[in-house]
Design a protein around this motif. Structure first.
Motif, PDB file in Angstrom:
ATOM      1  N   LEU A   1      -4.595   0.656  -7.478  1.00 36.55           N
ATOM      2  CA  LEU A   1      -3.610   1.724  -7.292  1.00 36.55           C
ATOM      3  C   LEU A   1      -4.246   2.969  -6.679  1.00 36.55           C
ATOM      4  O   LEU A   1      -3.618   3.663  -5.882  1.00 36.55           O
TER       5      LEU A   1
ATOM      6  N   GLY B   1      -4.575   2.315  -3.097  1.00 39.06           N
ATOM      7  CA  GLY B   1      -3.246   2.396  -2.500  1.00 39.06           C
ATOM      8  C   GLY B   1      -2.823   3.840  -2.283  1.00 39.06           C
ATOM      9  O   GLY B   1      -2.250   4.187  -1.249  1.00 39.06           O
TER      10      GLY B   1
ATOM     11  N   VAL C   1      -4.610   5.209   0.768  1.00 35.61           N
ATOM     12  CA  VAL C   1      -4.025   4.754   2.038  1.00 35.61           C
ATOM     13  C   VAL C   1      -2.701   5.463   2.281  1.00 35.61           C
ATOM     14  O   VAL C   1      -2.404   5.914   3.390  1.00 35.61           O
TER      15      VAL C   1
ATOM     16  N   PHE D   1      -0.065  -6.439  -4.946  1.00 34.90           N
ATOM     17  CA  PHE D   1       1.260  -5.813  -4.885  1.00 34.90           C
ATOM     18  C   PHE D   1       1.582  -5.171  -3.550  1.00 34.90           C
ATOM     19  O   PHE D   1       2.644  -4.576  -3.411  1.00 34.90           O
ATOM     20  N   VAL D   2       0.696  -5.237  -2.569  1.00 36.37           N
ATOM     21  CA  VAL D   2       0.984  -4.502  -1.340  1.00 36.37           C
ATOM     22  C   VAL D   2       1.770  -5.357  -0.370  1.00 36.37           C
ATOM     23  O   VAL D   2       1.507  -6.528  -0.192  1.00 36.37           O
TER      24      VAL D   2
ATOM     25  N   LYS E   1       7.350  -4.686  -9.386  1.00 37.34           N
ATOM     26  CA  LYS E   1       6.338  -5.084  -8.405  1.00 37.34           C
ATOM     27  C   LYS E   1       6.518  -4.287  -7.115  1.00 37.34           C
ATOM     28  O   LYS E   1       5.549  -3.895  -6.471  1.00 37.34           O
TER      29      LYS E   1
ATOM     30  N   LEU F   1       5.028  -0.935  -7.475  1.00 38.89           N
ATOM     31  CA  LEU F   1       3.571  -0.904  -7.461  1.00 38.89           C
ATOM     32  C   LEU F   1       3.007  -0.938  -6.042  1.00 38.89           C
ATOM     33  O   LEU F   1       1.827  -0.683  -5.836  1.00 38.89           O
ATOM     34  N   ASN F   2       3.829  -1.247  -5.050  1.00 40.06           N
ATOM     35  CA  ASN F   2       3.355  -1.237  -3.673  1.00 40.06           C
ATOM     36  C   ASN F   2       3.111   0.203  -3.257  1.00 40.06           C
ATOM     37  O   ASN F   2       4.031   1.000  -3.246  1.00 40.06           O
ATOM     38  N   PRO F   3       1.877   0.553  -2.920  1.00 37.58           N
ATOM     39  CA  PRO F   3       1.609   1.960  -2.608  1.00 37.58           C
ATOM     40  C   PRO F   3       2.316   2.422  -1.347  1.00 37.58           C
ATOM     41  O   PRO F   3       2.495   3.610  -1.135  1.00 37.58           O
ATOM     42  N   LEU F   4       2.715   1.475  -0.499  1.00 33.97           N
ATOM     43  CA  LEU F   4       3.363   1.863   0.743  1.00 33.97           C
ATOM     44  C   LEU F   4       4.879   1.981   0.578  1.00 33.97           C
ATOM     45  O   LEU F   4       5.599   2.182   1.536  1.00 33.97           O
TER      46      LEU F   4
END
Lengths: 186, 135
Positions: A26, A29, A32, A120-121, B105, B108-111
């Motif tokens: 995290l 993330g 970024v 998770f990305v 979920k 949780l994706n940073p983007l």
């Protein structure tokens, strides 16, 4: 006095301090995301991630050599194997494999099956050119430069773009001989 | 069994961030507008009700002809609203819980910016598969 036998990646991984994997993922993330907000251009973000990785790599190599106790690598093949088996395992907890050696032994591919940075990305449509793990290429480039190898690292496969694994192509450009740091006539 | 169902995720700022027609009947253009209208009208009721109870699943909160609105509120006040004509409470509760996992979920994706539209086709496919399974 003979040096101790190089410790395997697993042994070193067990002995270094661990950080929570989700915290790591995290935090990366967030870095970024913040870069994307600040720089807005995907190419700029890629370059910046590589530069950050380079800065990390030139310092990381010292820690690696101190903890891993590996003897001097005889050739580039051994270097690549050490990075993949010991280095990745020690710092990320995953083992990579080395494939695709070319004829003169100066170019190979390091393949990562799983990668803790990208849990998770999912890349949205606005960031399609982003190399999310570009920091890793910078780290390897920086670390190798400190041991006198100039390399060029590119991503050939990326799971976030639809492939099945992460593949880094590591190309040895030249071996820089150690320079004597002081000028003789001063 | 043919069911009509419309599923919407609304953020805490009352902005719809995801919508899908998940029923097994053929989608008709006028019905889709009607479904969205009913769901938006139910927002006020949801907002009042969400503060009265600590449970996440608020069952059937509103009724229109024979269509029922069921709502599930997450801890961040993101509302999952389902408009349907069946009476399958347990199935709907399980559906909401599974969608909640998918939503976590996505968060949780940073983007992904929380509160923006969910555009991932992966999320869309999964939601439709869950709808077929539970509804």
């Amino acid at each position: 006095m003979p040096a101790a036998a190089p410790r395997s990646g697993d042994a070193i991984f067990a002995s270094v301090e661990h950080v929570n994997a989700e915290l790591f993922t995290l935090t990366y993330g967030a870095i970024v995301r913040q870069l994307l907000t600040d720089l807005e251009e995907v190419d700029e973000v890629n370059k910046q991630l590589d530069q950050m990785g380079y800065n990390i790599g030139i310092r990381l190599i010292d820690e690696f050599l101190a903890k891993a106790n590996v003897s001097r690598c005889v050739d580039f093949k051994e270097t690549a194997e050490t990075i993949a088996k010991v280095g990745f395992k020690m710092f990320l907890g995953v083992t990579a494999s080395v494939t695709n050696w070319d004829a003169d032994g100066t170019c190979c591919s390091i393949v990562l099956e799983d990668n803790p940075l990208v849990d998770f990305v999912e890349l949205p449509d606005t960031c399609q050119g982003l190399y999310y793990c570009n920091v890793l290429s910078g780290v390897i480039r920086g670390a190798l430069e400190m041991v006198s190898m100039k390399t060029e690292i590119t991503w050939t496969r990326d799971v976030l773009r639809g492939d099945d694994a992460y593949e880094l192509q590591v190309k040895l450009l030249k071996l820089v001989p150690e320079e004597y740091p002081y000028k003789d006539d001063e | 069994m043919a069911t009509t169902a419309c599923f919407i995720i609304v953020s805490r700022n009352d902005i719809p961030i995801y919508e899908a027609e998940v029923g097994s009947t053929v989608k008709r253009e006028d019905a889709a507008h009607l479904h969205q209208f009913i769901l938006h009208a139910a927002q006020d009721i949801v907002q009042d009700l969400a503060w009265t109870t600590s449970a996440m699943f608020l069952k059937a909160i509103d009724r229109f002809n024979d269509l029922v609105v069921s709502v599930y509120v997450t801890a961040g006040h993101t509302r999952f609203m389902l408009l349907h004509d069946s009476r399958n409470d347990d199935g709907i509760k399980s559906f909401f819980q599974e969608v909640h996992e998918l939503y976590i979920k996505t968060l949780l994706n940073p983007l992904y910016l929380p509160g923006s539209r969910i555009t991932s086709s992966h999320f869309d496919t999964k939601v439709r598969a869950l709808a077929r399974k539970y509804l």
